[in-house]
Design an enzyme around this catalytic site. Structure first.
Site, short mmCIF file in Angstrom:
data_model
loop_
_atom_site.label_atom_id
_atom_site.label_comp_id
_atom_site.label_asym_id
_atom_site.label_seq_id
_atom_site.Cartn_x
_atom_site.Cartn_y
_atom_site.Cartn_z
N CYS A 134 0.83 -1.20 0.00
CA CYS A 134 0.00 0.00 0.00
C CYS A 134 0.87 1.25 0.00
CB CYS A 134 -0.93 -0.01 1.21
SG CYS A 134 -1.97 1.46 1.31
N CYS A 137 -0.38 4.07 2.20
CA CYS A 137 -0.14 3.87 3.64
C CYS A 137 1.33 4.11 4.00
CB CYS A 137 -0.48 2.43 4.06
SG CYS A 137 -1.96 1.76 3.36
N ASP A 138 2.23 3.58 3.19
CA ASP A 138 3.63 3.51 3.61
C ASP A 138 4.59 4.38 2.80
OD1 ASP A 138 2.92 1.65 5.57
OD2 ASP A 138 3.02 0.00 4.14
#
Ligand code: NDP
Length: 310
Positions: A134, A137-138
């Site tokens: 992701c 997300c990261d």
């Protein structure tokens, strides 16, 4: 056979939020945790984009808080996995992995979607240490660093473009000699100065002392001019597709060709009275915790409405 007023399948942000809403509306609710208690989010570490936590929050901590909130309002949590359903008529019939069977007056499907991985042992070894599925997300952790994105579809192109806005350099590792993505997405990556596409390339492993420092790659694997080499990078992002966990509902519920549950317009209604879908299992596009939570609340409200209209 136990009769349940509202059964929630799945314990990610969608499932817990749905249960918070139904319990607060006085509807006795059972949450079935499923294969991955806490859902997909628990496979990441720090969550920085869930509103309300200015310094970010540990993913497991966030899910634990949601679980507690649902329990505080009286939701029961079962450590079971639903393996079969009969949604041909209400009350709906659910069979679990331990052999127990229940009927549910209303059902919220919040079983999520799992990112696909290549299946390399190193993906597990470096999970949370440089391997991610992701970028949203990261990606933040790779500011001014070098990352690799595996895949050649729309998701891979989108993730590569997003990562290129943060990272110094982005490699796309594509197994075919061409991209599968739509033309507009292809144009974006092909013309991006920070993105380099490695066609006909596969990853056979990752290396690094305390996290990913690079990958073992093969150009034209199995062909006469096969070439193996190591490529240094700090982050390895999988973007080879997701698999929605909808198989056990398929005989009854409409899905798209990938298996995402099709809901009616902007509602979580599935077309079966009293059966709703929330979170990633019905969301091929955004796949974000905050959106899953929001759709869980919609499903909870729909259950309340459905039962009071009955
Ligand atoms: P896709 O299935 O479209 O693409 C998957 C990519 O991963 C392909 O390039 C595929 O290669 C590659 N791949 C699959 N398995 C492996 C493997 N084991 N090793 C190496 N490479 C592998 O998935 P997406 O998630 O990209 O897209 C899913 C759907 O969502 C599509 O319909 C897409 O159009 C849509 N979407 C639309 C977006 C938008 O419009 N903005 C954004 C994101 C997704 P190969 O081609 O060789 O099979």
């Amino acid at each position: 056979m136990e009769q349940i007023k509202c059964l929630v399948l799945g314990s990610g942000p969608a499932g817990y939020t749905a249960a918070i809403y139904t319990q607060r509306a006085g509807i006795p609710t059972v949450i079935c945790e499923g294969l991955q208690p806490g859902g997909q989010l628990t496979t990441t570490t720090l969550v920085e984009n869930f509103p309300g936590f200015p310094d970010g929050i540990d993913a497991n901590d966030l899910m634990e808080r949601m679980r507690k909130q649902a329990e505080n309002y009286g939701a029961k949590i079962w450590s079971k996995i639903a393996v079969k359903t009969d949604l041909s008529a209400a009350p709906y019939h659910i069979i679990f992995d331990d052999g127990t069977e229940v009927t549910a007056e209303t059902l919220i499907i919040a079983t999520g979607a799992n990112a696909k991985y290549l299946g390399l042992p190193d993906e597990t070894k470096y999970k949370g240490m440089g391997v991610s599925a992701c970028a949203t997300c990261d990606g933040f952790f790779y500011r001014k660093k070098t990352v690799a994105v595996v895949g050649g579809g729309d998701t891979a192109c989108e993730e590569a473009t997003y990562l290129a806005s943060l990272a110094e350099k982005v490699y796309m590792i594509v197994r075919k000699p061409y991209l599968r993505a739509s033309q507009i997405m292809q144009d974006r990556v092909v013309n991006h100065p920070k993105i380099e596409i490695l066609f006909e390339t596969n990853t056979t492993g990752l290396y690094g002392e305390n996290g990913v420092e690079g990958g073992h790659l093969v150009y034209r694997q199995g062909q006469e001019d096969e070439r193996k080499y190591d490529l240094p990078f700090d982050g390895f992002f999988l973007a080879i597709g997701h698999k929605p966990n909808s198989d056990i509902f398929k005989p009854w519920i409409k899905t798209d060709e990938t298996g995402y549950i099709l809901t009616e317009g902007k509602t979580p209604r599935t077309g079966i009275p009293g059966v709703f879908a929330a979170g990633d299992v019905a969301d091929p596009t955004y796949r974000q915790a905050v959106i899953a939570a929001a759709s869980g609340s919609m499903a909870g409200i729909e259950v309340e409405k459905f039962l009071s209209d009955k």
